[in-house]
Enzyme design. Structure first.
Site, PDB file in Angstrom:
ATOM      1  N   ASN A  32       0.808  -1.210  -0.169  1.00 50.64           N
ATOM      2  CA  ASN A  32       0.057  -0.013   0.058  1.00 50.64           C
ATOM      3  C   ASN A  32       0.854   1.222  -0.108  1.00 50.64           C
ATOM      4  O   ASN A  32       1.874   0.992   0.248  1.00 50.64           O
ATOM      5  CB  ASN A  32      -1.077   0.126   1.244  1.00 50.64           C
ATOM      6  CG  ASN A  32      -1.943  -1.046   1.372  1.00 50.64           C
ATOM      7  OD1 ASN A  32      -2.402  -1.508   0.281  1.00 50.64           O
ATOM      8  ND2 ASN A  32      -2.416  -1.303   2.685  1.00 50.64           N
ATOM      9  N   GLY A  75       1.332  -1.261   3.940  1.00 51.21           N
ATOM     10  CA  GLY A  75       0.649  -2.462   3.637  1.00 51.21           C
ATOM     11  C   GLY A  75       1.288  -3.456   4.514  1.00 51.21           C
ATOM     12  O   GLY A  75       2.578  -3.620   4.682  1.00 51.21           O
ATOM     13  N   ASN A  97      -3.857 -10.725  17.497  1.00 54.68           N
ATOM     14  CA  ASN A  97      -4.390 -10.002  18.797  1.00 54.68           C
ATOM     15  C   ASN A  97      -5.491 -10.695  19.179  1.00 54.68           C
ATOM     16  O   ASN A  97      -6.088 -11.613  18.644  1.00 54.68           O
ATOM     17  CB  ASN A  97      -4.345  -8.441  18.695  1.00 54.68           C
ATOM     18  CG  ASN A  97      -5.451  -8.001  17.643  1.00 54.68           C
ATOM     19  OD1 ASN A  97      -6.574  -8.669  17.344  1.00 54.68           O
ATOM     20  ND2 ASN A  97      -5.269  -7.095  16.730  1.00 54.68           N
ATOM     21  N   GLN A 109       1.568  -5.302  26.853  1.00 55.21           N
ATOM     22  CA  GLN A 109       1.607  -6.499  27.775  1.00 55.21           C
ATOM     23  C   GLN A 109       2.580  -7.432  27.062  1.00 55.21           C
ATOM     24  O   GLN A 109       2.616  -8.488  27.776  1.00 55.21           O
ATOM     25  CB  GLN A 109       0.413  -6.985  28.282  1.00 55.21           C
ATOM     26  CG  GLN A 109      -0.420  -6.517  29.643  1.00 55.21           C
ATOM     27  CD  GLN A 109      -0.867  -4.878  29.349  1.00 55.21           C
ATOM     28  OE1 GLN A 109      -1.528  -4.563  28.109  1.00 55.21           O
ATOM     29  NE2 GLN A 109      -0.362  -4.138  30.124  1.00 55.21           N
ATOM     30  N   GLY A 110       3.004  -7.277  26.019  1.00 57.45           N
ATOM     31  CA  GLY A 110       3.866  -8.213  25.163  1.00 57.45           C
ATOM     32  C   GLY A 110       2.931  -9.328  24.620  1.00 57.45           C
ATOM     33  O   GLY A 110       2.182  -8.876  23.696  1.00 57.45           O
ATOM     34  N   ASP A 149       3.441  -5.266  12.329  1.00 60.32           N
ATOM     35  CA  ASP A 149       3.985  -6.027  11.193  1.00 60.32           C
ATOM     36  C   ASP A 149       5.624  -6.066  11.441  1.00 60.32           C
ATOM     37  O   ASP A 149       5.979  -7.013  10.936  1.00 60.32           O
ATOM     38  CB  ASP A 149       3.885  -5.077   9.946  1.00 60.32           C
ATOM     39  CG  ASP A 149       2.451  -4.722   9.489  1.00 60.32           C
ATOM     40  OD1 ASP A 149       1.638  -5.820   9.805  1.00 60.32           O
ATOM     41  OD2 ASP A 149       1.965  -3.654   9.144  1.00 60.32           O
ATOM     42  N   GLY A 172       5.454   6.444  11.453  1.00 60.59           N
ATOM     43  CA  GLY A 172       5.102   5.789  10.043  1.00 60.59           C
ATOM     44  C   GLY A 172       5.364   4.181  10.481  1.00 60.59           C
ATOM     45  O   GLY A 172       5.737   3.858  11.363  1.00 60.59           O
TER      46      GLY A 172
END
Ligand code: RIB
Length: 323
Positions: A27, A55, A196, A240-241, A268, A303
């Site tokens: 992206n 992206g 997550n 929290q890792g 990422d 960024g």
């Protein structure tokens, strides 16, 4: 550049153990800095306006390459001027672009709003990423089959991702973000699945629709995902890792204490580092510790790709080590 019928060839010297192939999105991120995120129907003044390479796929590839990984990207950009921006970070990091094709139309675009506390919200417009289909992925079968680690996310069509398990012979590092409906066989082929807590709940609902939606602790969530048959899971927990669940049990991964200025792409960076650790033969909990440091480092810069560390750069210590 390849078209969908050309096989992606990786030079002989680079094949075998250690190669990372990232199949995913490229992206351009249009950045808006705001004091706080707007409410529905509200207009706010902001600043920024930069166009940065982004992206999830490209970010993960760049993060891995900057840490010394041998990385090849399979994806697509458009025929617009933004394509050069989308490719720029990959090129600078030395990612192999033989598997990136150009398709008529716009490059993928992400509108990224970053608030003063570093939290972001993102709207993604697929553009050329919508062309990364089963045909393009299958055309890259040789590179995918030769890779130690194949990394995928959720910003290309499901058919492109669903083509992967039949081609992967190494580890399939799967980050289904954003989560979409997928053939359960693809989710079950993940090793590791990296999610997550929000994504974990959506994946669990797909794999076990009858399961209670009752709140689970992170430990219960990771174990529930493993119980569906996924070989290994990394549950990321922000500040929290993370928690790793594999055949040896549960492993807590501490976070590094940093002052976050922009969390865009920090997840990422975590995944790119995880791929590098696994590609060099680290056990998953060991790779996840490096990933936690690299993700924290990325949150301290603005960024996505511009905030990633280079190999050899000092990383923030994990909180147990800094105590
Ligand atoms: O994970 C961050 C990325 O999500 C951004 O770079 C943006 O392009 C979106 O894909």
């Amino acid at each position: 550049m390849i078209d969908a019928t050309t096989r992606l060839l990786i030079p002989e010297a680079e094949r075998g153990a250690g190669t990372i192939v990232v199949v995913g999105s490229i992206n351009v991120d249009l950045i808006a800095h705001v004091r706080r995120h707007p409410l529905p129907g509200e207009t706010l003044h902001g600043s920024g306006g930069q166009m940065l390479p982004g992206g999830k796929g490209a970010n993960q590839a760049v993060a891995a390459a900057r840490l010394g990984g041998s990385v090849h990207m399979i994806g697509a950009v458009g025929t617009d001027p933004q394509a050069a921006v989308g490719r720029s970070g990959l090129q600078a990091a030395g990612v192999g672009l033989e598997g990136v094709r150009e398709v008529e139309g716009p490059t993928g675009l992400a509108i990224v709003t970053v608030a003063e506390d570093g939290e972001n919200s993102i709207v993604v417009i697929a553009g050329a990423n919508a062309a990364v289909d089963a045909a393009q992925v299958t055309a890259a079968r040789e590179a995918i089959g030769a890779a130690a680690i194949v990394v995928a996310q959720g910003e290309i069509p499901r058919e492109g991702i669903e083509a992967l398990p039949a081609l992967v012979t190494g580890r399939f590092l799967h980050n289904p973000a954003p989560v979409m409906e997928l053939d359960p066989a693809v989710l079950l082929a993940s090793d590791p699945l990296v999610v997550n807590e929000h994504e974990a709940a959506l994946v669990l609902a797909q794999l076990d629709p009858g399961a209670s939606a009752a709140e689970r602790s992170p430990e219960q969530t990771a174990e529930a995902l493993r119980a569906t048959g996924i070989a290994s899971v990394v549950l990321t927990l922000g500040a929290q890792g993370a928690l790793v669940a594999d055949a040896d049990g549960l492993h807590a991964v501490p976070a590094a204490r940093v002052t976050a200025v922009d969390t865009t792409g920090a997840g990422d960076a975590f995944i790119g580092a995880l791929a590098v650790g696994l590609a060099r033969g680290d056990a998953l909990p060991v790779a996840a510790r490096l990933a936690s440091q690299v993700g924290a480092f990325a949150a301290t810069g603005h960024g996505a790709q511009p905030s990633y560390p280079q190999a050899g750069q000092a990383l923030p210590p994990l909180s147990e080590e800094s105590a």
